[in-house]
Design a protein around this motif. Structure first.
Motif, PDB file in Angstrom:
ATOM      1  N   THR A  18       0.851  -1.181   0.000  1.00 53.38           N
ATOM      2  CA  THR A  18       0.000   0.000   0.000  1.00 53.38           C
ATOM      3  C   THR A  18       0.886   1.230   0.000  1.00 53.38           C
ATOM      4  OG1 THR A  18      -1.719  -1.168   1.219  1.00 53.38           O
ATOM      5  CG2 THR A  18      -1.858   1.224   1.194  1.00 53.38           C
ATOM      6  N   VAL A  19       0.645   2.102  -0.958  1.00 52.32           N
ATOM      7  CA  VAL A  19       1.421   3.344  -1.038  1.00 52.32           C
ATOM      8  C   VAL A  19       0.485   4.528  -0.847  1.00 52.32           C
ATOM      9  CG1 VAL A  19       3.236   2.425  -2.527  1.00 52.32           C
ATOM     10  CG2 VAL A  19       1.242   3.456  -3.561  1.00 52.32           C
ATOM     11  N   GLN A  34       0.811  -2.642 -12.010  1.00 55.07           N
ATOM     12  CA  GLN A  34       0.383  -1.508 -11.191  1.00 55.07           C
ATOM     13  C   GLN A  34       1.591  -0.744 -10.662  1.00 55.07           C
ATOM     14  OE1 GLN A  34      -2.078  -3.439  -8.282  1.00 55.07           O
ATOM     15  NE2 GLN A  34      -3.929  -3.153  -9.495  1.00 55.07           N
ATOM     16  N   GLY A  35       2.640  -1.478 -10.288  1.00 47.95           N
ATOM     17  CA  GLY A  35       3.855  -0.827  -9.817  1.00 47.95           C
ATOM     18  C   GLY A  35       4.463   0.075 -10.878  1.00 47.95           C
ATOM     19  N   VAL A  76       9.389  -1.298  -3.791  1.00 49.67           N
ATOM     20  CA  VAL A  76       9.351  -0.816  -2.409  1.00 49.67           C
ATOM     21  C   VAL A  76      10.512   0.137  -2.149  1.00 49.67           C
ATOM     22  CG1 VAL A  76       9.576  -1.522   0.016  1.00 49.67           C
ATOM     23  CG2 VAL A  76       8.016  -2.748  -1.500  1.00 49.67           C
ATOM     24  N   ALA A  77      11.705  -0.193  -2.623  1.00 48.64           N
ATOM     25  CA  ALA A  77      12.865   0.686  -2.448  1.00 48.64           C
ATOM     26  C   ALA A  77      12.609   2.053  -3.085  1.00 48.64           C
ATOM     27  CB  ALA A  77      14.111   0.047  -3.049  1.00 48.64           C
ATOM     28  N   LEU A  84       6.718   7.543  -0.428  1.00 47.78           N
ATOM     29  CA  LEU A  84       5.327   7.239  -0.795  1.00 47.78           C
ATOM     30  C   LEU A  84       4.809   5.992  -0.093  1.00 47.78           C
ATOM     31  CD1 LEU A  84       5.401   7.813  -4.653  1.00 47.78           C
ATOM     32  CD2 LEU A  84       4.554   9.350  -2.898  1.00 47.78           C
ATOM     33  N   ARG A  85       5.672   5.180   0.438  1.00 49.76           N
ATOM     34  CA  ARG A  85       5.255   3.875   0.958  1.00 49.76           C
ATOM     35  C   ARG A  85       4.539   4.052   2.286  1.00 49.76           C
ATOM     36  NH1 ARG A  85       7.613  -0.533   3.911  1.00 49.76           N
ATOM     37  NH2 ARG A  85       6.569  -2.428   3.257  1.00 49.76           N
ATOM     38  N   ALA A  86       3.353   3.464   2.372  1.00 43.21           N
ATOM     39  CA  ALA A  86       2.589   3.509   3.610  1.00 43.21           C
ATOM     40  C   ALA A  86       2.875   2.266   4.444  1.00 43.21           C
ATOM     41  CB  ALA A  86       1.092   3.616   3.330  1.00 43.21           C
TER      42      ALA A  86
END
Length: 87
Positions: A18-19, A34-35, A76-77, A84-86
């Protein structure tokens, strides 16, 4: 996609990430397609090496030339680097 929505079963999938996009909108990212879209549309400074590598990894995963998990780690990195990463 709302964070609680189910991922599209036809896409290559990874463990969802989730971002939080700019403006506070959360999005569940379920796979390299999606990424790649997130990296292309929402990342500031796409010429950044970490972001460029993540986009390349997502493309390779979509082509079956890299595992989805490796692409997820690169994604993720990039999102951590861009804050942005939640979760």
């Amino acid at each position: 996609m709302h964070p609680n929505e189910i991922c599209n079963p036809t896409e290559i999938q990874w463990q969802p990430v989730t971002v939080r996009l700019r403006g506070g909108v959360e999005r569940k990212v379920c796979g390299p397609l999606q990424g790649f879209e997130i990296l292309s549309r929402h990342i500031v400074g796409p010429n950044n090496k970490i972001t460029a590598n993540a986009a390349r990894c997502c493309r390779l995963a979509m082509e079956g030339k890299m595992s989805p998990e490796q692409a997820r780690q690169a994604f993720v990195a990039a999102t951590i680097e861009q804050e942005l990463r939640a979760n």
